[in-house]
Write a protein that holds these residues in place. Structure first.
Motif, PDB file in Angstrom:
ATOM      1  N   GLY A 182      19.053  51.725  59.031  1.00  0.00           N
ATOM      2  CA  GLY A 182      20.001  51.738  57.956  1.00  0.00           C
ATOM      3  C   GLY A 182      21.342  50.966  58.262  1.00  0.00           C
ATOM      4  N   LEU A 183      21.469  52.046  59.363  1.00  0.00           N
ATOM      5  CA  LEU A 183      22.873  51.559  60.011  1.00  0.00           C
ATOM      6  C   LEU A 183      23.060  50.303  60.505  1.00  0.00           C
ATOM      7  N   LEU A 184      21.904  49.792  61.231  1.00  0.00           N
ATOM      8  CA  LEU A 184      21.975  48.416  61.686  1.00  0.00           C
ATOM      9  C   LEU A 184      22.006  47.445  60.638  1.00  0.00           C
ATOM     10  N   LEU A 185      21.634  47.684  59.474  1.00  0.00           N
ATOM     11  CA  LEU A 185      21.606  46.809  58.285  1.00  0.00           C
ATOM     12  C   LEU A 185      22.980  46.952  57.880  1.00  0.00           C
ATOM     13  N   ILE A 186      23.716  47.909  57.574  1.00  0.00           N
ATOM     14  CA  ILE A 186      25.052  47.994  57.253  1.00  0.00           C
ATOM     15  C   ILE A 186      26.248  47.339  58.478  1.00  0.00           C
ATOM     16  N   GLU A 187      25.688  47.369  59.633  1.00  0.00           N
ATOM     17  CA  GLU A 187      26.647  46.846  60.656  1.00  0.00           C
ATOM     18  C   GLU A 187      26.381  45.245  60.574  1.00  0.00           C
ATOM     19  N   VAL A 188      25.251  44.706  60.313  1.00  0.00           N
ATOM     20  CA  VAL A 188      25.105  43.249  60.350  1.00  0.00           C
ATOM     21  C   VAL A 188      25.855  42.837  59.154  1.00  0.00           C
ATOM     22  N   ILE A 189      25.940  43.548  58.165  1.00  0.00           N
ATOM     23  CA  ILE A 189      26.500  43.058  56.893  1.00  0.00           C
ATOM     24  C   ILE A 189      28.123  43.183  57.041  1.00  0.00           C
ATOM     25  N   THR A 190      28.520  44.112  57.595  1.00  0.00           N
ATOM     26  CA  THR A 190      30.053  44.051  57.810  1.00  0.00           C
ATOM     27  C   THR A 190      30.489  42.860  59.031  1.00  0.00           C
ATOM     28  N   GLY A 191      29.669  42.844  59.659  1.00  0.00           N
ATOM     29  CA  GLY A 191      29.822  41.753  60.804  1.00  0.00           C
ATOM     30  C   GLY A 191      30.061  40.376  59.926  1.00  0.00           C
ATOM     31  N   ILE A 192      28.904  40.183  59.131  1.00  0.00           N
ATOM     32  CA  ILE A 192      28.969  39.081  58.247  1.00  0.00           C
ATOM     33  C   ILE A 192      30.132  38.777  57.478  1.00  0.00           C
ATOM     34  N   VAL A 193      30.473  39.922  56.863  1.00  0.00           N
ATOM     35  CA  VAL A 193      31.708  40.101  55.974  1.00  0.00           C
ATOM     36  C   VAL A 193      32.832  39.637  56.511  1.00  0.00           C
ATOM     37  N   MET A 194      33.199  40.177  57.758  1.00  0.00           N
ATOM     38  CA  MET A 194      34.304  40.045  58.529  1.00  0.00           C
ATOM     39  C   MET A 194      34.380  38.608  59.009  1.00  0.00           C
ATOM     40  N   TYR A 195      33.526  37.863  59.331  1.00  0.00           N
ATOM     41  CA  TYR A 195      33.404  36.607  59.772  1.00  0.00           C
ATOM     42  C   TYR A 195      33.425  35.669  58.434  1.00  0.00           C
ATOM     43  N   TYR A 196      32.756  35.788  57.440  1.00  0.00           N
ATOM     44  CA  TYR A 196      32.809  34.803  56.657  1.00  0.00           C
ATOM     45  C   TYR A 196      33.809  35.067  55.316  1.00  0.00           C
ATOM     46  N   PHE A 197      34.344  36.274  55.046  1.00  0.00           N
ATOM     47  CA  PHE A 197      35.190  36.799  54.117  1.00  0.00           C
ATOM     48  C   PHE A 197      36.629  37.185  54.685  1.00  0.00           C
ATOM     49  N   ASP A 198      36.881  36.801  55.836  1.00  0.00           N
ATOM     50  CA  ASP A 198      38.242  36.936  56.440  1.00  0.00           C
ATOM     51  C   ASP A 198      38.682  38.119  56.545  1.00  0.00           C
ATOM     52  N   PHE A 199      37.976  39.078  57.033  1.00  0.00           N
ATOM     53  CA  PHE A 199      38.029  40.427  57.585  1.00  0.00           C
ATOM     54  C   PHE A 199      38.732  41.139  56.186  1.00  0.00           C
ATOM     55  N   PRO A 200      37.962  41.707  55.051  1.00  0.00           N
ATOM     56  CA  PRO A 200      38.304  42.515  54.021  1.00  0.00           C
ATOM     57  C   PRO A 200      39.032  43.662  54.775  1.00  0.00           C
ATOM     58  N   PHE A 201      39.794  44.577  53.757  1.00  0.00           N
ATOM     59  CA  PHE A 201      40.305  45.614  54.263  1.00  0.00           C
ATOM     60  C   PHE A 201      39.430  46.975  54.542  1.00  0.00           C
ATOM     61  N   ALA A 202      39.565  47.618  55.733  1.00  0.00           N
ATOM     62  CA  ALA A 202      38.763  48.461  56.340  1.00  0.00           C
ATOM     63  C   ALA A 202      37.518  47.990  56.988  1.00  0.00           C
ATOM     64  N   SER A 203      37.160  46.680  56.952  1.00  0.00           N
ATOM     65  CA  SER A 203      35.887  46.268  57.235  1.00  0.00           C
ATOM     66  C   SER A 203      35.789  46.293  58.955  1.00  0.00           C
ATOM     67  N   GLN A 204      36.959  46.287  59.804  1.00  0.00           N
ATOM     68  CA  GLN A 204      36.850  46.387  61.135  1.00  0.00           C
ATOM     69  C   GLN A 204      36.599  48.000  61.605  1.00  0.00           C
ATOM     70  N   PRO A 205      37.321  48.738  61.113  1.00  0.00           N
ATOM     71  CA  PRO A 205      36.978  50.210  61.251  1.00  0.00           C
ATOM     72  C   PRO A 205      35.815  50.738  61.096  1.00  0.00           C
ATOM     73  N   LEU A 206      35.454  50.285  59.885  1.00  0.00           N
ATOM     74  CA  LEU A 206      33.995  50.688  59.288  1.00  0.00           C
ATOM     75  C   LEU A 206      32.824  50.240  60.441  1.00  0.00           C
ATOM     76  N   HIS A 207      32.975  48.973  60.677  1.00  0.00           N
ATOM     77  CA  HIS A 207      32.190  48.466  61.867  1.00  0.00           C
ATOM     78  C   HIS A 207      32.217  49.344  62.909  1.00  0.00           C
ATOM     79  N   LEU A 208      33.277  49.511  63.476  1.00  0.00           N
ATOM     80  CA  LEU A 208      33.284  50.446  64.693  1.00  0.00           C
ATOM     81  C   LEU A 208      32.600  52.037  64.751  1.00  0.00           C
ATOM     82  N   ILE A 209      33.156  52.560  63.269  1.00  0.00           N
ATOM     83  CA  ILE A 209      32.456  53.847  63.126  1.00  0.00           C
ATOM     84  C   ILE A 209      30.963  53.834  63.066  1.00  0.00           C
ATOM     85  N   LEU A 210      30.593  52.773  62.389  1.00  0.00           N
ATOM     86  CA  LEU A 210      29.053  52.773  62.230  1.00  0.00           C
ATOM     87  C   LEU A 210      28.357  52.698  63.601  1.00  0.00           C
TER      88      LEU A 210
END
Length: 235
Positions: A182-210
């Protein structure tokens, strides 16, 4: 953000001190619990010193990586205490191949996190060059570490899917592998979101915390597998 980080670091330090004081009740029952609890206190002090060196070095990449690794060491020690003091004891089957795969999965996650700190440093440099509002061009010409980090994630996902399949097929009872997936799935999603949607708010710290949560749960799986080895030898 840096100031808030210091405040939370101080609160975490106080919490670990209370933990160490409370652990004295385990001294006669299990000295390891007390010793590791105090080791965590000293580890938090060392981590605070590392944080200061990161600031003084103006975010030198090597020191950022060391700071992150030390944080994961503290996470591992805390997870070990949770495991040791858990009153619920479950009998689990032991499988040598699965245990080795769990260790490999943990190692790959650690490597991936280290690569991630290097990518984060590259992004910080891009922010210095182009500014906070130029998110769309931060990764126009990414570093080599970015491509390695992105490609390496495929290996991390595959090894954990294989691990989950093996645990299920052999009925080993390591239920926390579901948390890992489950965490891997969210990690992949947040990584995709950061790259394709130009780093939305809180996406970086969420990626790190997960990533830290993922490492902690995988380390717990390692402890469960190690207990299986000990039980088998005892029998």
């Amino acid at each position: 953000v840096e100031f808030i980080n210091r405040l939370f670091g101080a609160l975490a330090g106080i919490a670990t001190l209370f933990l160490a004081l409370a652990s004295t009740s385990f001294w006669r029952k299990d000295k390891k619990v007390t010793l590791i609890s105090w080791l965590i206190v000293f580890g938090m002090g060392f981590q605070a010193w590392l944080g200061a060196t990161v600031v003084y070095s103006v975010l030198e990449p090597v020191k950022i990586t060391m700071h992150m690794i030390m944080a994961l060491v503290i996470v591992a020690l805390l997870v070990y205490l949770i495991y040791k003091t858990d009153s619920i004891s479950q009998n689990r089957k032991y499988d040598k191949k699965v245990t080795l795969t769990i260790w490999i999965a943990l190692g790959l996650t650690l490597i991936q996190i280290i690569l991630g700190t290097q990518v984060r440093q590259f992004v910080d440099n891009q922010i210095d060059l182009f500014g906070e509002n130029a998110k769309d061009i931060w990764l126009v010409n990414p570093s080599l570490q970015f491509y390695i980090h992105r490609s390496f994630s495929i290996l991390v996902v595959l090894i954990n899917l294989y691990l989950a399949y093996s645990i299920s097929q052999k009925s080993l009872g390591y239920s926390k592998i579901k948390w890992v997936l489950g965490l891997l799935l969210i990690e992949v999603i947040t990584g995709i979101v950061m790259y394709y949607f130009d780093f939305p708010f809180a996406s970086q710290p969420l990626h790190l915390i997960l990533a830290a949560f993922l490492f902690g749960i995988q380390f717990y799986l390692v402890l469960e597998a190690t207990k299986g080895i000990i039980r088998q030898k005892t029998l």
